[in-house]
Design a protein around this motif. Structure first.
Motif, PDB file in Angstrom:
ATOM      1  N   ILE A 127       0.735  -1.434  -0.406  1.00  0.00           N
ATOM      2  CA  ILE A 127       0.096  -0.094  -0.430  1.00  0.00           C
ATOM      3  C   ILE A 127       0.437   1.794   0.446  1.00  0.00           C
ATOM      4  CG2 ILE A 127      -1.660   1.697   1.320  1.00  0.00           C
ATOM      5  CD1 ILE A 127      -2.042  -1.505   2.128  1.00  0.00           C
ATOM      6  N   ILE A 128       1.497   1.287   1.148  1.00  0.00           N
ATOM      7  CA  ILE A 128       2.934   2.498   0.783  1.00  0.00           C
ATOM      8  C   ILE A 128       4.278   1.898   0.134  1.00  0.00           C
ATOM      9  CG2 ILE A 128       1.746   3.769   2.320  1.00  0.00           C
ATOM     10  CD1 ILE A 128       3.990   2.677   4.377  1.00  0.00           C
ATOM     11  N   LYS A 129       5.631   2.060  -0.153  1.00  0.00           N
ATOM     12  CA  LYS A 129       6.550   2.149  -1.138  1.00  0.00           C
ATOM     13  C   LYS A 129       7.901   2.449  -0.111  1.00  0.00           C
ATOM     14  CE  LYS A 129       9.042   1.450  -4.947  1.00  0.00           C
ATOM     15  NZ  LYS A 129       9.058   1.867  -6.738  1.00  0.00           N
ATOM     16  N   CYS A 130       8.826   1.106   0.605  1.00  0.00           N
ATOM     17  CA  CYS A 130       9.560   1.303   0.961  1.00  0.00           C
ATOM     18  C   CYS A 130      10.505   1.747   0.064  1.00  0.00           C
ATOM     19  CB  CYS A 130       9.982   0.378   1.985  1.00  0.00           C
ATOM     20  SG  CYS A 130      11.523   0.619   3.121  1.00  0.00           S
ATOM     21  N   ILE A 131      11.801   3.051   0.251  1.00  0.00           N
ATOM     22  CA  ILE A 131      12.627   2.975  -0.852  1.00  0.00           C
ATOM     23  C   ILE A 131      14.136   2.667   0.238  1.00  0.00           C
ATOM     24  CG2 ILE A 131      13.791   4.763  -1.806  1.00  0.00           C
ATOM     25  CD1 ILE A 131      11.409   3.760  -3.435  1.00  0.00           C
ATOM     26  N   GLU A 166       5.172   9.825  -2.434  1.00  0.00           N
ATOM     27  CA  GLU A 166       4.197  10.211  -3.377  1.00  0.00           C
ATOM     28  C   GLU A 166       3.115   8.637  -3.126  1.00  0.00           C
ATOM     29  OE1 GLU A 166       3.231   9.528  -8.688  1.00  0.00           O
ATOM     30  OE2 GLU A 166       5.161   9.776  -7.747  1.00  0.00           O
ATOM     31  N   SER A 167       3.872   7.571  -2.269  1.00  0.00           N
ATOM     32  CA  SER A 167       3.048   5.957  -2.708  1.00  0.00           C
ATOM     33  C   SER A 167       2.311   6.278  -1.009  1.00  0.00           C
ATOM     34  CB  SER A 167       3.765   5.200  -2.822  1.00  0.00           C
ATOM     35  OG  SER A 167       4.442   5.094  -1.185  1.00  0.00           O
ATOM     36  N   VAL A 168       2.712   7.275  -0.442  1.00  0.00           N
ATOM     37  CA  VAL A 168       1.421   7.494   0.755  1.00  0.00           C
ATOM     38  C   VAL A 168       0.946   8.757   1.039  1.00  0.00           C
ATOM     39  CG1 VAL A 168       1.803   8.558   3.411  1.00  0.00           C
ATOM     40  CG2 VAL A 168       3.767   7.202   2.429  1.00  0.00           C
ATOM     41  N   GLU A 169       0.656   9.949   0.184  1.00  0.00           N
ATOM     42  CA  GLU A 169      -0.085  10.778  -0.675  1.00  0.00           C
ATOM     43  C   GLU A 169      -0.945  10.096  -1.565  1.00  0.00           C
ATOM     44  OE1 GLU A 169       2.694  15.053   0.047  1.00  0.00           O
ATOM     45  OE2 GLU A 169       2.644  13.664  -1.630  1.00  0.00           O
ATOM     46  N   LYS A 170      -0.915   8.923  -2.711  1.00  0.00           N
ATOM     47  CA  LYS A 170      -1.674   8.562  -2.957  1.00  0.00           C
ATOM     48  C   LYS A 170      -2.774   8.165  -2.233  1.00  0.00           C
ATOM     49  CE  LYS A 170      -1.952   5.592  -7.214  1.00  0.00           C
ATOM     50  NZ  LYS A 170      -0.586   4.362  -8.166  1.00  0.00           N
ATOM     51  N   ILE A 171      -2.790   7.288  -1.621  1.00  0.00           N
ATOM     52  CA  ILE A 171      -3.504   7.422  -0.229  1.00  0.00           C
ATOM     53  C   ILE A 171      -4.852   7.848  -0.438  1.00  0.00           C
ATOM     54  CG2 ILE A 171      -3.942   6.049   1.909  1.00  0.00           C
ATOM     55  CD1 ILE A 171      -1.212   5.133   1.669  1.00  0.00           C
ATOM     56  N   LEU A 172      -4.406   9.147  -0.418  1.00  0.00           N
ATOM     57  CA  LEU A 172      -5.600   9.294   0.558  1.00  0.00           C
ATOM     58  C   LEU A 172      -6.297  10.412  -0.649  1.00  0.00           C
ATOM     59  CD1 LEU A 172      -4.113  12.006   3.413  1.00  0.00           C
ATOM     60  CD2 LEU A 172      -4.750  10.097   3.542  1.00  0.00           C
ATOM     61  N   SER A 173      -5.530  11.188  -1.804  1.00  0.00           N
ATOM     62  CA  SER A 173      -5.964  11.576  -2.933  1.00  0.00           C
ATOM     63  C   SER A 173      -6.413  10.842  -3.941  1.00  0.00           C
ATOM     64  CB  SER A 173      -4.913  11.952  -3.859  1.00  0.00           C
ATOM     65  OG  SER A 173      -4.104  10.468  -4.434  1.00  0.00           O
ATOM     66  N   GLN A 174      -6.996   8.902  -3.326  1.00  0.00           N
ATOM     67  CA  GLN A 174      -7.620   7.865  -3.876  1.00  0.00           C
ATOM     68  C   GLN A 174      -8.148   7.999  -3.569  1.00  0.00           C
ATOM     69  OE1 GLN A 174      -5.032   4.255  -3.884  1.00  0.00           O
ATOM     70  NE2 GLN A 174      -4.909   5.218  -5.937  1.00  0.00           N
ATOM     71  N   ILE A 175      -9.022   7.901  -2.146  1.00  0.00           N
ATOM     72  CA  ILE A 175     -10.088   8.245  -1.304  1.00  0.00           C
ATOM     73  C   ILE A 175     -10.877   9.488  -1.009  1.00  0.00           C
ATOM     74  CG2 ILE A 175     -10.814   7.479   1.368  1.00  0.00           C
ATOM     75  CD1 ILE A 175      -8.097   7.262   1.447  1.00  0.00           C
ATOM     76  N   GLN A 176     -10.121  10.645  -1.334  1.00  0.00           N
ATOM     77  CA  GLN A 176     -10.634  11.872  -1.983  1.00  0.00           C
ATOM     78  C   GLN A 176     -11.492  11.592  -3.219  1.00  0.00           C
ATOM     79  OE1 GLN A 176     -11.053  14.797  -0.343  1.00  0.00           O
ATOM     80  NE2 GLN A 176     -12.595  15.770  -1.912  1.00  0.00           N
ATOM     81  N   ASN A 177     -10.903  11.154  -4.652  1.00  0.00           N
ATOM     82  CA  ASN A 177     -11.275  11.596  -5.889  1.00  0.00           C
ATOM     83  C   ASN A 177     -11.907  10.184  -5.882  1.00  0.00           C
ATOM     84  OD1 ASN A 177      -9.323  12.890  -6.633  1.00  0.00           O
ATOM     85  ND2 ASN A 177      -7.837  11.627  -7.186  1.00  0.00           N
ATOM     86  N   HIS A 178     -12.599   9.277  -5.124  1.00  0.00           N
ATOM     87  CA  HIS A 178     -13.465   8.191  -6.073  1.00  0.00           C
ATOM     88  C   HIS A 178     -14.652   8.132  -4.158  1.00  0.00           C
ATOM     89  CE1 HIS A 178      -9.682   6.304  -7.515  1.00  0.00           C
ATOM     90  NE2 HIS A 178     -10.884   5.826  -8.867  1.00  0.00           N
ATOM     91  N   MET A 179     -14.561   9.211  -3.978  1.00  0.00           N
ATOM     92  CA  MET A 179     -16.397   9.554  -3.140  1.00  0.00           C
ATOM     93  C   MET A 179     -16.905   9.530  -3.059  1.00  0.00           C
ATOM     94  SD  MET A 179     -14.659  12.651  -0.226  1.00  0.00           S
ATOM     95  CE  MET A 179     -16.392  12.778   0.650  1.00  0.00           C
ATOM     96  N   GLN A 180     -18.308   8.998  -2.835  1.00  0.00           N
ATOM     97  CA  GLN A 180     -19.124   8.825  -3.322  1.00  0.00           C
ATOM     98  C   GLN A 180     -20.085   9.592  -2.771  1.00  0.00           C
ATOM     99  OE1 GLN A 180     -21.647   5.459  -1.519  1.00  0.00           O
ATOM    100  NE2 GLN A 180     -19.333   5.001   0.010  1.00  0.00           N
ATOM    101  N   ASP A 181     -21.500  10.366  -3.096  1.00  0.00           N
ATOM    102  CA  ASP A 181     -22.158  11.047  -2.354  1.00  0.00           C
ATOM    103  C   ASP A 181     -23.154  10.852  -0.994  1.00  0.00           C
ATOM    104  OD1 ASP A 181     -22.444  12.626  -4.592  1.00  0.00           O
ATOM    105  OD2 ASP A 181     -24.373  11.759  -5.160  1.00  0.00           O
ATOM    106  N   PRO A 182     -22.589  11.331   0.206  1.00  0.00           N
ATOM    107  CA  PRO A 182     -23.446  10.949   1.618  1.00  0.00           C
ATOM    108  C   PRO A 182     -24.491  10.666   0.861  1.00  0.00           C
ATOM    109  CG  PRO A 182     -23.163  13.561   0.814  1.00  0.00           C
ATOM    110  CD  PRO A 182     -22.741  13.266  -0.217  1.00  0.00           C
TER     111      PRO A 182
END
Length: 243
Positions: free
Chosen positions: A32-36, A52-68
């Motif tokens: 889920i996150i990438k160790c370098i 990027e792998s860490v920030e991608k988690i939050l951006s993916q959640i944000q970008n695929h949110m459904q309506d409340p």
């Protein structure tokens, strides 16, 4: 090779995602996150991760949110959603993986940071956490009885369970539940089927007079609810399907 501004430390991961240090390695193990860099990667003492792998988690959640949902009361926080997952024997990485794979979608935001900044629909979380398994509460609703009665039937071996997650938290396989319903019927259910008797006590006395006795119950083995095994005589008396 990533530049320094593309890397983050363990403390950065904890701050960005609002998680504990003990959750970092499991997230990395699930890719889920990438160790370098780190002791087991290149022998260096400090752990470094791909930012990027860490920030991608939050951006993916944000970008695929459904309506409340229309009912705000059905929305729960990340921590409450995680508690449901843990109750069913999962871990935080399991939960995060479900989110990033879009099996679960957030439905709102809070003022908190990291993963705590998202809200979820409680029914979505419960469904994803238990999968096809049936909970004790599900069984109690289906059989119109109390949770403690179901637990009593489980503990006495009448309702089989394949997994006990923790104290009084059981995972019931649908096949086992359907088998239970084919083999047994509760006194409460029998009262509903009888054309005249509307009291469990009266029905139990009547069945006793007909030579039909419960397999468990308060006066039988200190069970929490009376349960009968279906048989041709009982089926004929109350019009049950002989299966």
């Amino acid at each position: 090779m990533l530049k320094d501004d593309q890397l983050c430390t363990s403390k950065d991961v904890m701050r960005l995602l609002a998680i504990g240090q003990d959750q970092i390695a499991p997230l990395e193990q699930k890719s889920i996150i990438k160790c370098i860099s780190g002791p087991t990667v290149d022998g260096k003492q400090e752990w470094l991760f791909d930012l990027e792998s860490v920030e991608k988690i939050l951006s993916q959640i944000q970008n695929h949110m459904q309506d409340p949902p229309s009912e705000n009361s059905s929305m729960i926080t990340f921590q409450k959603a995680l508690h449901i997952f843990v109750k069913w024997g999962h871990t935080l990485p399991d939960f995060v993986q479900k989110i990033v794979s879009k099996s679960i979608r957030a439905c709102g935001r809070t003022q908190e940071v990291g993963l705590n900044g998202f809200l979820f629909i409680s029914s979505d979380i419960e469904r994803a956490a238990k999968g096809t398994w049936i909970s004790v509460d599900d069984a109690a609703r289906e059989l119109s009885t109390k949770r403690e009665v179901i637990i009593s039937w489980i503990q006495k071996g009448f309702l089989q369970v394949r997994e006990r997650i923790r104290n009084q938290i059981y995972a019931i396989h649908p096949k086992d539940f359907h088998k239970f319903m084919r083999l047994y019927v509760s006194a409460i259910d029998l009262v509903k089927r009888h054309p005249h008797i509307r009291s469990s006590e009266k029905l139990i006395r009547w069945l006793d007079s007909e030579g039909i006795h419960p397999v468990t119950g308060p006066k039988i083995d200190d069970g929490r609810g009376y349960l009968y095994r279906k048989n041709p005589k009982l089926n004929k008396l109350l019009g049950l399907i002989d299966s």
